[in-house]
Design an enzyme around this catalytic site. Structure first.
Site, PDB file in Angstrom:
ATOM      1  N   HIS A 354       4.355   1.140  19.396  1.00 50.95           N
ATOM      2  CA  HIS A 354       3.972   1.621  18.067  1.00 50.95           C
ATOM      3  C   HIS A 354       2.492   1.783  17.851  1.00 50.95           C
ATOM      4  O   HIS A 354       2.076   2.202  16.776  1.00 50.95           O
ATOM      5  CB  HIS A 354       4.491   0.669  16.986  1.00 50.95           C
ATOM      6  CG  HIS A 354       5.937   0.847  16.695  1.00 50.95           C
ATOM      7  ND1 HIS A 354       6.403   1.775  15.796  1.00 50.95           N
ATOM      8  CD2 HIS A 354       7.023   0.238  17.199  1.00 50.95           C
ATOM      9  CE1 HIS A 354       7.716   1.718  15.744  1.00 50.95           C
ATOM     10  NE2 HIS A 354       8.125   0.793  16.593  1.00 50.95           N
ATOM     11  N   LYS A 544      -0.189   3.139   1.328  1.00 48.66           N
ATOM     12  CA  LYS A 544       0.073   2.656   2.677  1.00 48.66           C
ATOM     13  C   LYS A 544      -0.763   1.407   2.867  1.00 48.66           C
ATOM     14  O   LYS A 544      -1.581   1.078   2.014  1.00 48.66           O
ATOM     15  CB  LYS A 544      -0.299   3.720   3.718  1.00 48.66           C
ATOM     16  CG  LYS A 544      -1.693   4.332   3.497  1.00 48.66           C
ATOM     17  CD  LYS A 544      -2.038   5.432   4.499  1.00 48.66           C
ATOM     18  CE  LYS A 544      -1.313   6.730   4.238  1.00 48.66           C
ATOM     19  NZ  LYS A 544      -0.488   7.164   5.358  1.00 48.66           N
ATOM     20  N   ARG A 545      -0.558   0.692   3.993  1.00 41.35           N
ATOM     21  CA  ARG A 545      -1.414  -0.449   4.258  1.00 41.35           C
ATOM     22  C   ARG A 545      -2.882  -0.035   4.179  1.00 41.35           C
ATOM     23  O   ARG A 545      -3.237   1.087   4.535  1.00 41.35           O
ATOM     24  CB  ARG A 545      -1.109  -1.036   5.651  1.00 41.35           C
ATOM     25  CG  ARG A 545       0.178  -1.823   5.694  1.00 41.35           C
ATOM     26  CD  ARG A 545       0.217  -2.924   4.668  1.00 41.35           C
ATOM     27  NE  ARG A 545      -0.711  -3.978   4.999  1.00 41.35           N
ATOM     28  CZ  ARG A 545      -0.358  -5.148   5.501  1.00 41.35           C
ATOM     29  NH1 ARG A 545       0.914  -5.440   5.696  1.00 41.35           N
ATOM     30  NH2 ARG A 545      -1.260  -6.060   5.795  1.00 41.35           N
ATOM     31  N   LYS A 550      -6.913   4.235   8.505  1.00 39.13           N
ATOM     32  CA  LYS A 550      -6.180   5.111   7.584  1.00 39.13           C
ATOM     33  C   LYS A 550      -7.137   5.803   6.603  1.00 39.13           C
ATOM     34  O   LYS A 550      -6.766   6.725   5.901  1.00 39.13           O
ATOM     35  CB  LYS A 550      -5.104   4.320   6.843  1.00 39.13           C
ATOM     36  CG  LYS A 550      -3.939   3.862   7.750  1.00 39.13           C
ATOM     37  CD  LYS A 550      -2.910   3.082   6.962  1.00 39.13           C
ATOM     38  CE  LYS A 550      -1.761   2.539   7.790  1.00 39.13           C
ATOM     39  NZ  LYS A 550      -0.687   3.531   8.009  1.00 39.13           N
ATOM     40  N   THR A 652       5.259   7.438   8.616  1.00 38.94           N
ATOM     41  CA  THR A 652       6.569   7.837   8.078  1.00 38.94           C
ATOM     42  C   THR A 652       6.424   8.157   6.599  1.00 38.94           C
ATOM     43  O   THR A 652       7.233   8.893   6.047  1.00 38.94           O
ATOM     44  CB  THR A 652       7.622   6.725   8.264  1.00 38.94           C
ATOM     45  OG1 THR A 652       7.069   5.494   7.793  1.00 38.94           O
ATOM     46  CG2 THR A 652       8.043   6.607   9.716  1.00 38.94           C
ATOM     47  N   LYS A 656       8.307  11.070   3.995  1.00 35.07           N
ATOM     48  CA  LYS A 656       8.951  10.814   2.690  1.00 35.07           C
ATOM     49  C   LYS A 656       8.392  11.755   1.624  1.00 35.07           C
ATOM     50  O   LYS A 656       9.131  12.288   0.798  1.00 35.07           O
ATOM     51  CB  LYS A 656       8.721   9.361   2.251  1.00 35.07           C
ATOM     52  CG  LYS A 656       9.262   8.318   3.204  1.00 35.07           C
ATOM     53  CD  LYS A 656       8.708   6.936   2.802  1.00 35.07           C
ATOM     54  CE  LYS A 656       8.889   5.920   3.894  1.00 35.07           C
ATOM     55  NZ  LYS A 656       8.085   4.697   3.679  1.00 35.07           N
TER      56      LYS A 656
END
Ligand SMILES: *Cc1c(COP(=O)(O)O)cnc(C)c1O
Length: 804
Positions: A354, A544-545, A550, A652, A656
């Site tokens: 991952h 998100k985290r 990110k 992911t 969505k």
């Protein structure tokens, strides 16, 4: 007897009242909402249990191969709506409750959000469990029943505060303890050899007991099992110590067992080396492997046929020690020789990687591993010897051999869990096309050289039942009206929606639905945060985290730049925007926590500045979790997927949002690339460097200072944050955080800034052309069916597990 729609309501209603009285122990008059919630679950559960037994016996009678998904995380969320909708009785439940003056939606809010995971990896495991059941594949998910899952995030003066999440405080009507499914898991002790027979005598044994939760597939077809382990000391209380007055000492064993299942490590990537983490990993891997082996021998008698009847998938490296544990059971308990045990192990196990982040590749100090798992250490050495002989024979050089070794010899010696998983599996997969390519080129380059057929790609997916049907009922009924309901089971049927892409009336309805969802979200956010939002503004969402890769900071700095621009040029035709942020930071991740504070500081300043008025609002939503995601995503216009290229394995969240008709602004990273390929370049906003360009810039000696000084907007925004414009109470608060962008900027915020700002103005332009925006929204929905986790699971089933 056939039960018509009304018959079903009456039957359900009678069962709810029965459960309320006889299982909850309340009558209708005394019952509180949480009693009704429990009664509703218990009533529904009866249907599920019958299907569960039937599913199990069907698999057993057919001698079907089962899938075993081992994951340290399952980010499940709430189950009531999922179960109701997959069983097709949502309406009936609504009516049955209404007869007692109760509102189903309000009762649903009483269910704790089961957060046994950090983020994407854990949510993937939950989507996979649902898809396995929906595709009628017999499967078990194996994990840990954490007493406290992911922490609850409170925002105090803009700072993240972590509180324990006590999701089990009032019991859990979804679970069943299976006392007969108990196993001893050993730690430490010594290994002796007696006439060639090896014997491990652990110094400590802890009992793992199964707790099962049913997982209902679409239309209730199949009900699979999520089996989570709890821990008990063999002697929960030592009475002699207790009687002698040592009350704490008497309970020490149980406290030690509890600690194994007490908390989920609250980081996506846990810094290696923490003993409790390794104990957790071995505890759940060992219990799961013992359970799988016992079931196989009980059903089929011969352990040698295990690969024909069982496919074990390791979700990341966390359960890698399962490779050594299966070897141990095959050799020491079932008497197979090493080579035969090795063939069976590899034929049974598959491994999913991952992350390529070096700090997330687990490894354990050798002395710790050996002390905790002395027998497994021997097995790891034996596996390593075999693999290194193969490497030598294949002509690999010393550097390649040392990279392949299960033991890292640089500095303090460590056991490399990713390498163990790689060599112990017949299949190693990445989770998006780019990520799989990078695996071959970087972390696993030498293992790929030795085993060139092993790495394959399985791009992630999400279940359209939870992420479209349940979370966005308005859009679901419109789609159903347009193309029928086949898309629930076969998401790729959404493609027929493209015929409505140019249909103005349909486009307007898509818009009205989005607006209604935005009104709902605005109401909810006003309750949570007190901030009023304009539902006609563009809702721009990054949830998100919180992690530097990110790049929430890229978004925040651009927000500040936009704020400056709006103030300088109030006469321009600005598109009103609402910037929504949400996410948790690992408690020890200092910069991530500071980014949360910055988002809150920026929100505080901008939201009360009359010179921007309704043109710009910023909201940080506290305690982001699955239930919040289900509310926010259907209301999003723009989905922020802006990681540094090459760093996000798949994502992911991006999928969505697209299922719900949001446009993506994103980099060419992870699954964004495949989303672009499917929805079309004209229906997504792509900006920034490619993974290759990021690597090249880093190699060339990237100079962020020159980049910042060359961009007036960026320099102004960074300097205003650094100089305390948003933190007048502590002007230096963000100085270090901003200085880091001048000196190293590892995640290349500066390098991508101008491209990102330009992409945001392109978004504004597209937004003003309402017809074009609606068309893009429809094209997103129509073309993301491929990202259903049913497709992903279908690929695993055919190409890795051999079960379809
Ligand atoms: C989908 C999901 C994630 C993963 O989001 P990414 O944007 O892919 O990182 C994390 N947390 C929750 C609650 C989710 O539902």
């Amino acid at each position: 007897m056939t039960i018509g729609p009304n018959g079903k309501v009456q039957e359900l209603e009678a069962r709810i009242v029965g459960a309320l009285r006889h299982r909850v122990g309340k009558n209708e008059r005394a019952a509180k909402p949480h009693d009704w919630y429990n009664a509703a679950v218990l009533a529904l559960r009866d249907d599920i249990i019958d299907n569960w037994f039937a599913s199990t016996s069907r698999a057993h009678e057919a001698g079907a191969k089962r899938v075993y998904y081992l994951s340290l995380e399952f980010l499940i969320g709430r189950l009531l709506r999922d179960a109701l909708s997959n069983l097709g009785v949502t309406r009936e439940m609504e009516q049955a409750l209404r007869e007692h003056g109760l509102d189903l939606a309000a009762l649903e809010e009483l269910e704790p959000d089961a957060a046994l995971g950090n983020g994407g990896l854990g949510r993937l495991a939950a989507c996979f469990m649902e898809s396995l059941a929906s595709l009628d594949i017999p499967a078990f998910g194996y994990g840990i029943r954490y007493i406290n899952g992911m922490f609850r995030q409170r925002i105090d003066e803009g700072w993240q505060v972590e509180l324990p999440e006590t999701w089990l405080a009032h019991g859990n009507p979804w679970e069943f303890e299976r006392r007969e499914s108990s196993y001893l898991v050993g730690f430490g002790g010594e290994v002796t050899s007696d006439a060639g027979k090896i014997r491990w005598t652990p110094g400590e044994k802890i009992e793992a007991t199964a707790v099962d939760t049913p997982v209902v597939g679409w239309q209730g077809k199949r009900v699979n099992t999520l089996r989570l382990w709890t821990a008990n000391a063999m002697d929960p209380i030592q009475l002699d110590a207790f009687n002698a007055g040592d009350h704490a000492g008497a309970l020490a064993g149980q406290v030690r067992a509890d600690s194994l299942v007490r908390v989920l490590y609250p980081a996506d990537s846990t810094p290696a080396g923490q003993e409790l983490r390794l104990r957790q990993e071995f505890f759940f891997s060992s219990a799961s492997i013992q359970d799988i082996v016992r079931r196989h021998v009980q059903y089929y008698g011969d352990i040698r046929t295990l690969p024909d009847k069982a496919a074990i998938q390791l979700n990341d490296t966390h359960p890698s020690v399962a490779v050594a544990e299966l070897m141990r059971l095959l050799k020491d308990e079932h008497g197979l020789d090493f080579d035969e045990a090795w063939d069976i192990t590899r034929a049974t196990i598959g491994y999913t990687n991952h992350t390529l982040l070096p700090e997330a590749l687990e490894s354990w100090p050798l002395p710790l591993f050996e002390r905790l798992l002395p027998r497994h250490m021997q097995i790891v050495y034996a596996i390593n010897a075999k693999v290194l002989r193969e490497a030598r024979k294949a002509g690999l050089d010393d550097a390649a051999i040392s990279a392949i070794s299960l033991i890292d010899e640089h500095g303090e010696r460590r056991v490399r869990m990713a390498n163990l998983a790689f060599v112990g599996a017949h299949s190693v997969n990445g989770v998006a096309a780019l990520h799989t390519d990078l695996m071959k080129q970087t972390v696993f380059a030498n293992l790929h050289q030795l085993y060139p057929d092993r790495i394959n790609n399985k791009t992630n997916g999400v279940t359209p039942r939870r992420w479209l049907h349940q979370s966005n009922p308005r859009l679901t009924s419109l789609i159903r009206e347009g193309i029928g309901s086949g898309f629930m089971a076969e998401a790729e049927q959404l493609a027929s929606l493209s015929k409505f892409a140019g249909d103005a009336a349909f486009g307007e309805r898509v818009d009205e639905i989005k607006r209604a969802n935005k009104v709902d979200l605005s109401n909810h956010l006003r309750e949570l945060t007190g901030i009023r939002l304009d539902p006609d503004a563009l809702f721009d969402v990054q949830i998100k985290r919180i992690h530097e890769y990110k790049r929430q900071l890229l978004n925040l700095i651009e927000t500040v730049a936009l704020y400056d621009q709006i103030r300088s040029h109030p006469e321009r035709d600005w598109v009103p925007r609402v910037k929504i942020f949400g996410g948790k930071a690992a408690p020890t991740y200092h910069n991530a926590k500071l980014i949360i504070k910055l988002a809150n500081d920026i929100a505080k300043r901008i939201n009360c500045d009359p010179s921007v008025g309704e043109l710009l609002k910023v909201v940080f939503v506290p305690n982001y979790n699955v239930s919040l995601a289900e509310r926010i995503i259907p209301a999003a216009d723009l989905s922020e997927q802006i990681s540094t290229a090459g760093m996000e394995a798949s994502g992911t969240g991006n999928m969505k949002f697209a299922f719900n008709g949001a446009l993506t602004i994103g980099t060419l990273d992870g699954a964004n690339i495949e989303i672009m390929d499917r929805v079309g370049r004209e229906n997504i906003v792509i900006f920034g460097m490619t993974a290759e360009e990021v690597a090249a810039q880093r190699a060339d000696g990237y100079n962020p200072r020159a980049v910042i000084e060359g961009s007036r907007e960026l320099a102004q925004a960074v300097n205003s944050i650094a100089n305390g414009v948003f933190s007048p109470d502590e002007p230096d608060r963000y100085k270090g955080l901003m200085d880091a962008h001048y000196s190293s900027d590892w995640f290349m915020v500066a390098a991508d800034f101008d491209a990102y700002a330009a992409a945001q103005r392109e978004v504004d332009g597209r937004w003003r052309d309402r017809a074009a925006w609606r068309k893009s929204a429809i094209m997103n929905i129509a073309n993301v069916g491929w990202f259903s986790s049913d497709r992903t699971i279908g690929e695993y089933a055919r190409e890795i597990w051999g079960v379809l």
